[in-house]
Design a protein around this motif. Structure first.
Motif, PDB file in Angstrom:
ATOM      1  N   TYR A  67       0.811  -1.216   0.000  1.00 54.85           N
ATOM      2  CA  TYR A  67       0.000   0.000   0.000  1.00 54.85           C
ATOM      3  C   TYR A  67       0.843   1.264   0.000  1.00 54.85           C
ATOM      4  N   ARG A  68       2.155   1.161   0.296  1.00 51.02           N
ATOM      5  CA  ARG A  68       2.958   2.378   0.418  1.00 51.02           C
ATOM      6  C   ARG A  68       4.222   2.359  -0.429  1.00 51.02           C
ATOM      7  N   ASP A  69       4.751   1.186  -0.766  1.00 49.96           N
ATOM      8  CA  ASP A  69       6.025   1.067  -1.476  1.00 49.96           C
ATOM      9  C   ASP A  69       5.777   0.685  -2.928  1.00 49.96           C
ATOM     10  N   GLY A  70       6.215   1.541  -3.852  1.00 50.71           N
ATOM     11  CA  GLY A  70       5.893   1.330  -5.254  1.00 50.71           C
ATOM     12  C   GLY A  70       6.757   0.334  -5.990  1.00 50.71           C
ATOM     13  N   GLY A  71       7.873  -0.093  -5.408  1.00 50.80           N
ATOM     14  CA  GLY A  71       8.700  -1.108  -6.047  1.00 50.80           C
ATOM     15  C   GLY A  71       9.702  -0.572  -7.052  1.00 50.80           C
ATOM     16  N   MET A  72       9.757   0.755  -7.231  1.00 54.56           N
ATOM     17  CA  MET A  72      10.745   1.353  -8.121  1.00 54.56           C
ATOM     18  C   MET A  72      11.786   2.093  -7.289  1.00 54.56           C
ATOM     19  N   ALA A  73      12.933   2.369  -7.896  1.00 52.73           N
ATOM     20  CA  ALA A  73      14.003   3.055  -7.190  1.00 52.73           C
ATOM     21  C   ALA A  73      13.640   4.522  -6.961  1.00 52.73           C
ATOM     22  N   GLY A  74      14.000   5.043  -5.797  1.00 49.11           N
ATOM     23  CA  GLY A  74      13.810   6.453  -5.508  1.00 49.11           C
ATOM     24  C   GLY A  74      12.379   6.901  -5.742  1.00 49.11           C
ATOM     25  N   ASP A  75      12.243   8.039  -6.416  1.00 45.50           N
ATOM     26  CA  ASP A  75      10.910   8.570  -6.702  1.00 45.50           C
ATOM     27  C   ASP A  75      10.471   8.262  -8.133  1.00 45.50           C
ATOM     28  N   ASP A  76      11.034   7.196  -8.710  1.00 42.45           N
ATOM     29  CA  ASP A  76      10.722   6.861 -10.100  1.00 42.45           C
ATOM     30  C   ASP A  76       9.245   6.540 -10.310  1.00 42.45           C
ATOM     31  N   LEU A  77       8.583   5.955  -9.311  1.00 46.16           N
ATOM     32  CA  LEU A  77       7.171   5.615  -9.503  1.00 46.16           C
ATOM     33  C   LEU A  77       6.349   6.892  -9.693  1.00 46.16           C
ATOM     34  N   CYS A  78       6.566   7.879  -8.840  1.00 45.03           N
ATOM     35  CA  CYS A  78       5.812   9.130  -8.975  1.00 45.03           C
ATOM     36  C   CYS A  78       6.143   9.823 -10.294  1.00 45.03           C
ATOM     37  N   ARG A  79       7.417   9.845 -10.660  1.00 39.99           N
ATOM     38  CA  ARG A  79       7.821  10.473 -11.920  1.00 39.99           C
ATOM     39  C   ARG A  79       7.166   9.773 -13.103  1.00 39.99           C
ATOM     40  N   THR A  80       7.182   8.442 -13.097  1.00 44.52           N
ATOM     41  CA  THR A  80       6.584   7.677 -14.193  1.00 44.52           C
ATOM     42  C   THR A  80       5.084   7.919 -14.277  1.00 44.52           C
ATOM     43  N   LEU A  81       4.434   7.928 -13.125  1.00 45.48           N
ATOM     44  CA  LEU A  81       2.986   8.137 -13.081  1.00 45.48           C
ATOM     45  C   LEU A  81       2.611   9.490 -13.669  1.00 45.48           C
ATOM     46  N   VAL A  82       3.318  10.531 -13.262  1.00 42.40           N
ATOM     47  CA  VAL A  82       3.004  11.881 -13.745  1.00 42.40           C
ATOM     48  C   VAL A  82       3.290  11.988 -15.236  1.00 42.40           C
ATOM     49  N   ARG A  83       4.430  11.482 -15.689  1.00 43.58           N
ATOM     50  CA  ARG A  83       4.774  11.591 -17.102  1.00 43.58           C
ATOM     51  C   ARG A  83       3.791  10.844 -17.991  1.00 43.58           C
ATOM     52  N   GLN A  84       3.320   9.679 -17.545  1.00 46.68           N
ATOM     53  CA  GLN A  84       2.404   8.890 -18.366  1.00 46.68           C
ATOM     54  C   GLN A  84       0.985   9.451 -18.354  1.00 46.68           C
ATOM     55  N   ALA A  85       0.666  10.246 -17.343  1.00 47.45           N
ATOM     56  CA  ALA A  85      -0.710  10.733 -17.216  1.00 47.45           C
ATOM     57  C   ALA A  85      -1.127  11.584 -18.404  1.00 47.45           C
ATOM     58  N   GLY A  86      -0.182  12.309 -18.995  1.00 47.27           N
ATOM     59  CA  GLY A  86      -0.539  13.170 -20.127  1.00 47.27           C
ATOM     60  C   GLY A  86      -1.148  12.409 -21.283  1.00 47.27           C
ATOM     61  N   ASP A  87      -0.710  11.161 -21.487  1.00 47.21           N
ATOM     62  CA  ASP A  87      -1.241  10.344 -22.581  1.00 47.21           C
ATOM     63  C   ASP A  87      -2.629   9.796 -22.278  1.00 47.21           C
ATOM     64  N   HIS A  88      -3.088   9.952 -21.035  1.00 48.32           N
ATOM     65  CA  HIS A  88      -4.373   9.364 -20.641  1.00 48.32           C
ATOM     66  C   HIS A  88      -5.394  10.423 -20.242  1.00 48.32           C
ATOM     67  N   LEU A  89      -5.075  11.701 -20.528  1.00 46.53           N
ATOM     68  CA  LEU A  89      -6.018  12.772 -20.218  1.00 46.53           C
ATOM     69  C   LEU A  89      -6.708  13.269 -21.476  1.00 46.53           C
ATOM     70  N   GLU A  90      -8.008  13.477 -21.381  1.00 41.40           N
ATOM     71  CA  GLU A  90      -8.750  14.171 -22.428  1.00 41.40           C
ATOM     72  C   GLU A  90      -8.385  15.656 -22.396  1.00 41.40           C
ATOM     73  N   ASP A  91      -8.564  16.347 -23.501  1.00 40.10           N
ATOM     74  CA  ASP A  91      -8.330  17.788 -23.525  1.00 40.10           C
ATOM     75  C   ASP A  91      -9.181  18.464 -22.453  1.00 40.10           C
ATOM     76  N   GLY A  92      -8.543  19.303 -21.654  1.00 40.34           N
ATOM     77  CA  GLY A  92      -9.234  19.984 -20.568  1.00 40.34           C
ATOM     78  C   GLY A  92      -9.347  19.159 -19.303  1.00 40.34           C
ATOM     79  N   GLY A  93      -8.898  17.910 -19.340  1.00 44.80           N
ATOM     80  CA  GLY A  93      -9.008  17.035 -18.185  1.00 44.80           C
ATOM     81  C   GLY A  93      -7.969  17.332 -17.117  1.00 44.80           C
ATOM     82  N   PHE A  94      -8.278  16.929 -15.881  1.00 42.47           N
ATOM     83  CA  PHE A  94      -7.400  17.143 -14.732  1.00 42.47           C
ATOM     84  C   PHE A  94      -6.854  15.815 -14.216  1.00 42.47           C
ATOM     85  N   ALA A  95      -5.613  15.853 -13.714  1.00 39.11           N
ATOM     86  CA  ALA A  95      -5.025  14.719 -13.007  1.00 39.11           C
ATOM     87  C   ALA A  95      -4.468  15.240 -11.689  1.00 39.11           C
TER      88      ALA A  95
END
Length: 522
Positions: A264-292
């Motif tokens: 529930y708390r440990d993402g399994g990636m080194a350092g803050d890579d999980l958060c970085r990956t999540l944020v970077r990939q979110a752009g491909d999954h947002l509709e125009d005008g959508g929020f993440a």
């Protein structure tokens, strides 16, 4: 973590009726327990609640069962709910060797009792809805130490992070919403009130089962529940809203940390890579005008500005507002999460020292000197000139902030499309929550400082000069900024052209931070 099977949601509506009939709600608990005992429950302190539930009312019984995990006599349980259904559906189990924890902390023996298999915690929705969050036993309130000594697949209930994210989220009508890493389902529950379709994902199949229970017991529409990591379960689908309280904890990997990591708390990636990956990939999954919206941890790395590091995470085509709320040095950070996993009080000093050392070794190897915690909000704008605001704001704010977040991005749109000439031609009003404070010696003709302060939302304060204070005070939407400046120039005997030239930057600041609101062009 409970080893019993999880309840089935088929007759959750019947159980919900019984809970509501007994006033097992936030308001009902406050009336029964009192504010002090209710607040103590949020700190995982149960003695005041035991003392307040010594009666035999249906509400006393339900609090003992679902919040305090006490065994109660069969007849009391039968009076509070449909006992046969609750047993058959797995919400309760028989407890032949009854052990009832008394308010003094003592234990007495008896028989003919039942106990709950899960935590059920009343939760008030934003519109006054009576909701219920279902989680693993003993984990209703979450937070540090909320799962100490429990299995790695434990599912927490409502904690401070959960409510923070829920309060940040923009609640405009949405066709589709994605709750990534749903846990007990609280974000999916909120999204169900304003999104036509809700998808919830989690790497932990137990979490998906709990999310289904939370939605069913709260009387909310069903969500699409998908198992998997990050965006893998949804393929290339896009959404109007994405929310995630991910497993952002930065933990060391290796043999020295075996058994100390938690799904529930440990993402399994080194350092803050999980958060970085999540944020970077979110752009491909947002509709125009959508929020993440994300909660996240990020490393403060030696030789690198943390603000620049976070800006590099923002995906192309997205505006971003990133707010750092807290910073801990690496020793504080390691100690926090060692306490969360129960290692601090385990009694095994050698293991604790080994784990602590592994954490510090990992940070040293990565050049990490501190860890920041905060909020990341993206808005898909497809602008060629994205607005990326990164700031450190550890001061108190007023939740919910969803409307504040929406208004922030609307203001960035305005500023992006208005050059200095357009700003001077525009009209503005002073935001209703803004007041002016003057600081100086008593009796002085002029104040030493003038401060504009917000009493809502982010609760900002900014110092302005005499012109800035006068300008803000006159903004009522009737005169353009340029005409106001011309009048001020005449009053202070200043060249109006020079004043017009130097003021747009200040107007941008006051608009950008929400002190001034643009009046829509007619």
């Amino acid at each position: 973590m409970s080893t019993t099977s999880l309840p089935v949601p088929d007759r959750a509506a019947r159980l919900r009726e019984a809970l509501l009939a007994a006033e097992f709600t936030v308001d009902g608990l406050l009336d029964l327990l009192g504010a002090a005992a209710y607040a103590a429950l949020a700190r995982s302190e149960t003695v005041p609640a035991f003392r307040a539930t010594r009666g035999a009312s249906r509400l006393d019984t339900l609090v003992r069962l679902f919040l305090l995990q006490d065994a109660v006599p069969v007849e009391r349980a039968r009076d509070a709910l449909s006992l046969d259904e609750a047993l058959a559906d797995g919400w309760l189990v028989a407890d032949a060797a009854r052990e009832t924890v008394e308010e003094t902390g003592g234990v007495g023996a008896g028989g003919g009792a039942v106990r709950a298999t899960v935590d059920v915690r009343p939760y008030g929705g934003p519109g006054g809805e009576d909701w219920f969050i279902v989680s693993d036993l003993g984990c209703a309130v979450g937070g540090a130490a909320g799962a100490s000594g429990r299995g790695e697949g434990v599912v927490l209930g409502v904690g401070g992070a959960s409510t923070t994210l829920a309060g940040l989220t923009v609640r405009t009508p949405a066709g589709s919403a994605l709750d990534l890493g749903t846990g007990s389902g609280i974000q999916a529950l909120h999204a169900s009130q304003h999104a036509t379709r809700v998808t919830a994902t989690d790497l932990n199949p137990r979490a998906l089962a709990f999310a289904r229970l939370t939605l069913a017991l709260s009387g909310a529409p069903e969500a699409e529940l998908l198992e998997g990591s990050l965006f893998d379960p949804v393929g290339d689908r896009t959404y109007d809203l994405i929310v995630s309280n991910p497993p952002f904890v930065i933990s060391p990997a290796g043999p020295d940390t075996a058994g100390a990591r938690r799904t529930y708390r440990d993402g399994g990636m080194a350092g803050d890579d999980l958060c970085r990956t999540l944020v970077r990939q979110a752009g491909d999954h947002l509709e125009d005008g959508g929020f993440a919206h994300f909660l996240a941890n990020w490393e403060h790395v030696e030789g690198e500005e943390w603000e620049d590091r976070l800006r590099s995470w923002v995906p192309r085509g997205c505006d971003a507002w990133i707010v750092q709320r807290e910073v801990q040095d690496v020793t504080q950070y390691a100690e926090l999460w060692l306490r969360d996993s129960g290692e601090h009080d385990s009694g095994d000093a050698e293991r604790y020292a080994r784990l602590y050392g592994a954490w510090l070794d990992e940070f040293d190897a990565r050049g990490t000197r501190a860890v920041g915690f905060g909020w990341i909000t993206l808005r898909k704008s497809a602008s060629a000139r994205p607005s990326i605001v990164v700031e450190d704001w550890p001061h108190p704010v007023e939740q919910p902030l969803g409307e504040t977040v929406r208004a922030h991005f609307a203001r960035q749109d305005y500023l992006r499309t208005h050059d200095d000439a357009a700003l001077l031609a525009g009209r503005f009003t002073l935001a209703p929550e803004v007041v002016q404070e003057q600081v100086g010696l008593p009796g002085a003709e002029d104040p030493e400082r003038v401060v504009l302060r917000q009493h809502r939302g982010m609760r900002r304060a900014t110092e302005v000069d005499t012109v800035g204070a006068g300008f803000a005070g006159v903004c009522d939407g009737t005169l353009s900024a340029g005409r106001i400046l011309d009048a001020i120039a005449q009053l202070v005997d200043e060249d109006p052209v020079a004043l017009r030239d130097r003021t747009p930057e200040s107007i941008r600041l006051l608009v950008g931070e929400g002190y001034l609101e643009p009046v829509a062009d007619q």
